[in-house]
Design a protein around this motif. Structure first.
Motif, PDB file in Angstrom:
ATOM      1  N   GLY A   7       0.834  -1.270  -0.037  1.00  0.00           N
ATOM      2  CA  GLY A   7       0.072   0.110   0.036  1.00  0.00           C
ATOM      3  C   GLY A   7       0.859   1.287  -0.002  1.00  0.00           C
ATOM      4  O   GLY A   7       0.610   2.366  -0.497  1.00  0.00           O
ATOM      5  N   ILE A  41       1.550   4.755  12.036  1.00  0.00           N
ATOM      6  CA  ILE A  41       1.246   3.507  11.306  1.00  0.00           C
ATOM      7  C   ILE A  41       2.464   2.509  11.966  1.00  0.00           C
ATOM      8  O   ILE A  41       2.121   1.235  12.058  1.00  0.00           O
TER       9      ILE A  41
ATOM     10  N   LYS B   4     -10.732  -9.775  12.205  1.00  0.00           N
ATOM     11  CA  LYS B   4      -8.925  -9.492  11.842  1.00  0.00           C
ATOM     12  C   LYS B   4      -8.615  -9.761  10.689  1.00  0.00           C
ATOM     13  O   LYS B   4      -7.624  -9.068  10.429  1.00  0.00           O
ATOM     14  N   ILE B   7      -8.355  -5.874   9.235  1.00  0.00           N
ATOM     15  CA  ILE B   7      -7.141  -4.993  10.044  1.00  0.00           C
ATOM     16  C   ILE B   7      -6.196  -4.662   8.835  1.00  0.00           C
ATOM     17  O   ILE B   7      -5.612  -3.445   8.703  1.00  0.00           O
ATOM     18  N   PRO B   8      -5.480  -5.823   8.364  1.00  0.00           N
ATOM     19  CA  PRO B   8      -4.557  -5.448   7.526  1.00  0.00           C
ATOM     20  C   PRO B   8      -5.110  -4.694   6.204  1.00  0.00           C
ATOM     21  O   PRO B   8      -4.039  -3.682   5.600  1.00  0.00           O
ATOM     22  N   ILE B  10      -6.961  -2.256   6.364  1.00  0.00           N
ATOM     23  CA  ILE B  10      -7.148  -0.787   6.780  1.00  0.00           C
ATOM     24  C   ILE B  10      -5.832  -0.296   6.947  1.00  0.00           C
ATOM     25  O   ILE B  10      -5.450   0.850   6.547  1.00  0.00           O
ATOM     26  N   ILE B  11      -4.818  -1.174   7.568  1.00  0.00           N
ATOM     27  CA  ILE B  11      -3.561  -0.589   7.695  1.00  0.00           C
ATOM     28  C   ILE B  11      -3.010  -0.345   6.163  1.00  0.00           C
ATOM     29  O   ILE B  11      -2.412   0.748   5.935  1.00  0.00           O
ATOM     30  N   THR B  12      -3.205  -1.224   5.271  1.00  0.00           N
ATOM     31  CA  THR B  12      -2.971  -0.769   3.949  1.00  0.00           C
ATOM     32  C   THR B  12      -3.362   0.460   3.471  1.00  0.00           C
ATOM     33  O   THR B  12      -2.413   1.186   2.885  1.00  0.00           O
ATOM     34  N   ILE B  14      -4.244   2.980   5.049  1.00  0.00           N
ATOM     35  CA  ILE B  14      -3.776   4.221   5.869  1.00  0.00           C
ATOM     36  C   ILE B  14      -2.347   4.403   5.138  1.00  0.00           C
ATOM     37  O   ILE B  14      -1.593   5.437   5.025  1.00  0.00           O
ATOM     38  N   SER B  15      -1.467   3.346   4.983  1.00  0.00           N
ATOM     39  CA  SER B  15      -0.377   3.451   4.519  1.00  0.00           C
ATOM     40  C   SER B  15      -0.263   3.640   3.089  1.00  0.00           C
ATOM     41  O   SER B  15       0.652   4.798   2.800  1.00  0.00           O
ATOM     42  N   LEU B  16      -1.222   3.697   2.304  1.00  0.00           N
ATOM     43  CA  LEU B  16      -1.282   4.170   1.039  1.00  0.00           C
ATOM     44  C   LEU B  16      -1.400   5.708   0.970  1.00  0.00           C
ATOM     45  O   LEU B  16      -0.777   6.416   0.432  1.00  0.00           O
TER      46      LEU B  16
END
Lengths: 118, 236
Positions: A7, A41, B4, B7-8, B10-12, B14-16
């Motif tokens: 991402g 993060i 669960k 969650i990855p 969502i993190i993805t 946000i990291s985007l």
């Protein structure tokens, strides 16, 4: 685990391919916001690895920290104090902390050794 | 509570967002740095070029000035003195410091033969009237004007002092004899066009205009015309 990195890469590519640039006077705000987001993060990754991850805390932390950092920088400009230094210091320390914890956890998993986790 | 698996993702996401912010930050910082430095060097080069052009043009100007001066004033010594004298006399003539002669117009303003007594006020000429006439004559291309033997210079004042009209500090009285050097026909038609004859007829005055081939107007006889001002030195 690899999804966030993918991402990140996609985001970087998107950012570079877009034509958006930030005016000079807002650059410091964006940089501090980026720092806060990075801290969040890594905090998220850490809590995920520690199995204490809570999506509400994570999401609120992301947006709240980002806005707080930018707001601190903004306030500092008007007060004549380099208040963004506080944000940089706090987030910087936390960033290193989080990355250290993540590193320990990863090493522990890699070697199947629980002694690395404090 | 979300599962669960989400969650990855969502993190993805946000990291985007973070990646996007990072890239924008990086790009805008670099873009600004690049354009700034490029602009300054370019501006410096342009400035250099323009300054060179400026210098070139200045030397051209001085060259042509020199040439013009040589054409206008032959460069040997005896001649230059003569040129200076000529220039001085020309300036004196225009400024009213020298006697002048030439063709022109003599305007006489005098009392008309009185038929009935109008009362004093209406039959008076004021400074305004004379100033108006003088101004109109200069407008019609007059080179020199004198009123009752007083030369009109660039600093001459015509004004009422009490019941009399003074030119500078000399009292002038009727009849006014205005001598004008210039094109007689133009001057006369200017006077007629402006309706001065009718104008002065109202205040019971008569204008007589005479075109002459040779009129002599005297020099300004006052002293100390220029007391408080000095020429500014070039380039100071």
């Amino acid at each position: 685990m690899w999804l966030p990195i993918i991402g990140l890469i996609i985001g970087v590519i998107l950012g570079f391919s877009s034509e958006i640039t930030v005016p000079v006077e807002y650059r410091s705000y964006l940089s501090i916001a980026v720092l806060a987001a990075l801290d969040t993060i890594f905090g998220g990754i850490r809590s995920y690895l520690e199995n204490v991850f809570d999506i509400k805390v994570f999401m609120s932390g992301f947006f709240f920290n980002t806005l707080l950092a930018a707001g601190l920088a903004f306030l500092g400009v008007y007060m004549g104090i380099d208040l963004y230094l506080a944000a940089i210091f706090a987030f910087g320390v936390r960033l290193f902390n989080n990355i250290a914890v993540i590193r320990r956890i990863m090493i522990g998993r890699w070697f199947n050794d629980d002694t690395y986790r404090e | 509570m979300k599962s669960k698996k989400q969650i990855p993702l969502i993190i993805t996401a946000i990291s985007l967002i973070i990646g996007f912010m990072l890239a924008v930050q990086f790009k805008s910082y670099n873009a600004h740095a690049k354009t700034d430095s490029k602009d300054i060097s370019q501006i410096r080069q342009d400035l250099q070029k323009e300054m060179e052009r400026h210098r070139r043009i200045l030397t051209d100007i001085s060259k042509y000035d020199q040439l013009l001066y040589e054409y206008e004033n032959p460069l040997n010594h005896s001649d230059s003195l003569k040129v200076m004298k000529e220039e001085l006399s020309r300036i004196k003539a225009l400024g009213g410091l020298a006697e002048m002669e030439g063709s022109g117009l003599v305007i006489t303003i005098q009392n008309a033969p009185v038929e009935e007594e109008d009362g004093g006020y209406l039959s008076t000429i004021f400074d305004d009237d004379l100033r108006y006439v003088v101004n109109e004559l200069f407008g019609a291309g007059a080179h020199g004007i004198s009123i009752n033997g007083n030369r009109v210079t660039p600093t001459t004042a015509i004004r009422n002092v009490g019941d009399e009209i003074q030119m500078d500090t000399k009292i002038i009285r009727l009849p006014y004899e205005i001598k004008v050097i210039g094109d007689p026909n133009v001057l006369e038609s200017a006077m007629k066009l402006r309706g001065f004859e009718e104008y002065f007829a109202i205040v019971n005055k008569k204008i007589i205009m005479k075109k002459l081939d040779k009129i002599v107007i005297p020099a300004y006889d006052g002293k100390g015309m220029i007391r408080y001002m000095k020429p500014v030195k070039e380039g100071s």
